[in-house]
Motif scaffolding. Structure first.
Motif, PDB file in Angstrom:
ATOM      1  N   SER A   1     -41.425  58.017  44.389  1.00 36.11           N
ATOM      2  CA  SER A   1     -40.991  59.416  44.404  1.00 36.11           C
ATOM      3  C   SER A   1     -41.228  60.028  43.034  1.00 36.11           C
ATOM      4  O   SER A   1     -41.306  59.328  42.024  1.00 36.11           O
ATOM      5  CB  SER A   1     -39.521  59.539  44.805  1.00 36.11           C
ATOM      6  N   LYS A   2     -41.363  61.335  43.043  1.00 32.91           N
ATOM      7  CA  LYS A   2     -41.623  62.092  41.817  1.00 32.91           C
ATOM      8  C   LYS A   2     -40.693  63.302  41.842  1.00 32.91           C
ATOM      9  O   LYS A   2     -40.719  64.083  42.783  1.00 32.91           O
ATOM     10  CB  LYS A   2     -43.090  62.525  41.831  1.00 32.91           C
ATOM     11  N   ARG A   3     -39.843  63.429  40.831  1.00 28.50           N
ATOM     12  CA  ARG A   3     -38.905  64.549  40.768  1.00 28.50           C
ATOM     13  C   ARG A   3     -39.518  65.690  39.965  1.00 28.50           C
ATOM     14  O   ARG A   3     -40.297  65.486  39.049  1.00 28.50           O
ATOM     15  CB  ARG A   3     -37.611  64.103  40.112  1.00 28.50           C
ATOM     16  N   TYR A   4     -39.135  66.907  40.359  1.00 29.39           N
ATOM     17  CA  TYR A   4     -39.634  68.107  39.688  1.00 29.39           C
ATOM     18  C   TYR A   4     -38.480  68.887  39.074  1.00 29.39           C
ATOM     19  O   TYR A   4     -37.387  68.944  39.626  1.00 29.39           O
ATOM     20  CB  TYR A   4     -40.360  69.011  40.687  1.00 29.39           C
TER      21      TYR A   4
ATOM     22  N   CYS B   1     -46.474  70.369  45.843  1.00 25.76           N
ATOM     23  CA  CYS B   1     -46.380  69.172  45.002  1.00 25.76           C
ATOM     24  C   CYS B   1     -47.765  68.722  44.559  1.00 25.76           C
ATOM     25  O   CYS B   1     -48.721  68.757  45.327  1.00 25.76           O
ATOM     26  CB  CYS B   1     -45.723  68.035  45.782  1.00 25.76           C
TER      27      CYS B   1
ATOM     28  N   LEU C   1     -50.249  65.784  43.385  1.00 22.92           N
ATOM     29  CA  LEU C   1     -50.456  64.337  43.450  1.00 22.92           C
ATOM     30  C   LEU C   1     -51.920  64.054  43.147  1.00 22.92           C
ATOM     31  O   LEU C   1     -52.815  64.542  43.848  1.00 22.92           O
ATOM     32  CB  LEU C   1     -50.079  63.803  44.838  1.00 22.92           C
TER      33      LEU C   1
ATOM     34  N   GLU D   1     -38.605  67.371  44.790  1.00 24.66           N
ATOM     35  CA  GLU D   1     -39.073  65.985  44.798  1.00 24.66           C
ATOM     36  C   GLU D   1     -40.242  65.809  45.768  1.00 24.66           C
ATOM     37  O   GLU D   1     -40.348  66.491  46.783  1.00 24.66           O
ATOM     38  CB  GLU D   1     -37.915  65.080  45.224  1.00 24.66           C
TER      39      GLU D   1
END
Length: 111
Positions: A24-27, A36, A38, A63
């Motif tokens: 996961s990637k939080r913003y 998002c 990627l 996220e």
């Protein structure tokens, strides 16, 4: 021998149904209002069934959560077989070195 074959079939089903690796990637607030990012590509908010690098993702303003949709071969006849990533199917093919049109049998996978 029959019980061993049943065990292999059961393990194949378990591996096939198992979740692949996920991340996961939080913003920060306001950073993902348009979607998002990627690997240099902007994906829309919502569910993404398949990314260019073979992941299934959910993108929100806070996220991005992704899981791979491929499994990795970990046990196969390395002397007679080779692993090739198939971009069309988003999976690894394990084929015979001397005849790549034939798949190898007895392959264990993870992911």
């Amino acid at each position: 021998m029959k019980s061993f074959l049943a065990f292999l079939v059961a393990m194949g089903i378990i591996v096939a149904l198992g979740d692949a690796y996920c991340f996961s990637k939080r913003y920060k607030p306001g950073k993902a209002d348009k979607g998002c990012m990627l690997n240099g590509k902007l994906y829309p908010l919502g569910h993404i069934e398949r990314t260019e690098d073979c992941h299934r993702c959910d993108c929100s303003r806070t996220e991005m959560r992704c899981c791979s949709i491929f499994s990795t071969p970990v046990a196969y006849d390395e002397e007679n077989c080779e692993v090739i990533f198939n971009e069309e199917s988003c999976d690894y093919d394990v084929v015979q070195k001397n005849d790549p049109s034939k798949e190898c049998s007895r392959v264990a996978r993870v992911g």
